[in-house]
Design a protein around this motif. Structure first.
Motif, PDB file in Angstrom:
ATOM      1  N   GLY A 100       0.819  -1.206   0.000  1.00 40.12           N
ATOM      2  CA  GLY A 100       0.000   0.000   0.000  1.00 40.12           C
ATOM      3  C   GLY A 100       0.850   1.251   0.000  1.00 40.12           C
ATOM      4  O   GLY A 100       0.565   2.212  -0.732  1.00 40.12           O
ATOM      5  N   LEU A 119      -1.124  -1.230  -5.313  1.00 41.02           N
ATOM      6  CA  LEU A 119      -2.326  -1.097  -4.486  1.00 41.02           C
ATOM      7  C   LEU A 119      -3.240  -2.305  -4.657  1.00 41.02           C
ATOM      8  O   LEU A 119      -3.820  -2.798  -3.678  1.00 41.02           O
ATOM      9  N   ALA A 122      -1.825  -5.066  -2.613  1.00 44.38           N
ATOM     10  CA  ALA A 122      -2.105  -4.881  -1.186  1.00 44.38           C
ATOM     11  C   ALA A 122      -3.510  -5.341  -0.847  1.00 44.38           C
ATOM     12  O   ALA A 122      -3.732  -6.032   0.161  1.00 44.38           O
ATOM     13  N   ALA A 132      -5.501   1.329   1.454  1.00 42.50           N
ATOM     14  CA  ALA A 132      -5.113   0.959   0.093  1.00 42.50           C
ATOM     15  C   ALA A 132      -6.308   1.049  -0.856  1.00 42.50           C
ATOM     16  O   ALA A 132      -6.163   1.476  -2.009  1.00 42.50           O
ATOM     17  N   THR A 135      -6.851   4.734  -1.558  1.00 43.55           N
ATOM     18  CA  THR A 135      -5.770   5.248  -2.401  1.00 43.55           C
ATOM     19  C   THR A 135      -5.918   4.754  -3.828  1.00 43.55           C
ATOM     20  O   THR A 135      -5.685   5.500  -4.789  1.00 43.55           O
TER      21      THR A 135
END
Length: 211
Positions: A100, A119, A122, A132, A135
């Protein structure tokens, strides 16, 4: 990490850890715990020294690499943050957090494809890793993939309904679609979580609604 401490205050906790390390200076976990205690006290130089000792004593202690990455980020050192988190990912390949963080660094650099890949890895490791997920939603918005950005931001809020960054991304999606009333509502909800949106974003919404 270790949980068998009897100390009640942060200073007592630090003193107990120092005592343990005086008896067993090669204990990576104790160095790590002392580092986290120093972070909590805002003593970041001492924290960094302890995390470095932790990984020297225990090279597989991925959490310490992540902490070193966080300290690097705190200093604005994206290269250092990336390097430490990559070491964490190699030390523990099924630990979601470094992936992440790697994704976040790539996103900050504008390397959106690399960010998305990290990401997604993750989230595959930890499907409830809300940071994550949020994001990734932001990354996909930056790539112009509005439906995917909306999907992952909404999934993040299913895990943590009061996660402001995900609401902020949904507000950005709403703005792109011309729904400024919805964007304003989402930002109001984000503020309730303690998240503070960018002033330019707020001004753009207010200007659009005033027309």
């Amino acid at each position: 990490m270790e949980s068998s401490y009897t100390a009640q205050t942060p200073d007592e906790f630090i003193a107990e850890l120092k005592k343990r390390l005086s008896q067993n200076p090669g204990c990576g976990v104790s160095h790590y715990n002392l580092g986290t205690a120093f972070v909590a006290k805002g003593r970041l130089i001492e924290a960094e020294a302890e995390f470095l000792q932790a990984v020297e004593c225990s090279p597989s202690l991925a959490e310490a690499y992540v902490q070193l990455g966080g300290l690097a980020m705190n200093k604005g050192d994206l290269d250092g943050c990336l390097e430490w988190n990559e070491k964490a990912s190699r030390a523990r390949p099924l630990f979601a957090v470094p992936f992440g963080n790697i994704g976040f660094v790539h996103m900050q650099r504008g390397e959106l494809d690399k960010a998305e890949k990290s990401l997604r890895r993750a989230i595959k490791i930890d499907p409830k890793y809300v940071q994550a997920m949020a994001t990734l939603g932001n990354c996909l918005f930056m790539k112009g993939e509005l439906e995917a950005a909306e999907f992952h931001s909404t999934k993040a809020l299913e895990v943590e309904p009061m996660f402001g960054p995900a609401m902020n991304t949904l507000a950005l999606v709403a703005m792109e679609r011309g729904d400024f009333a919805k964007a304003k509502e989402l930002l109001a909800r984000a503020r309730e979580t303690g998240f503070e949106p960018h002033p330019d974003m707020v001004r753009e919404i207010e200007a659009a609604l005033a027309k």
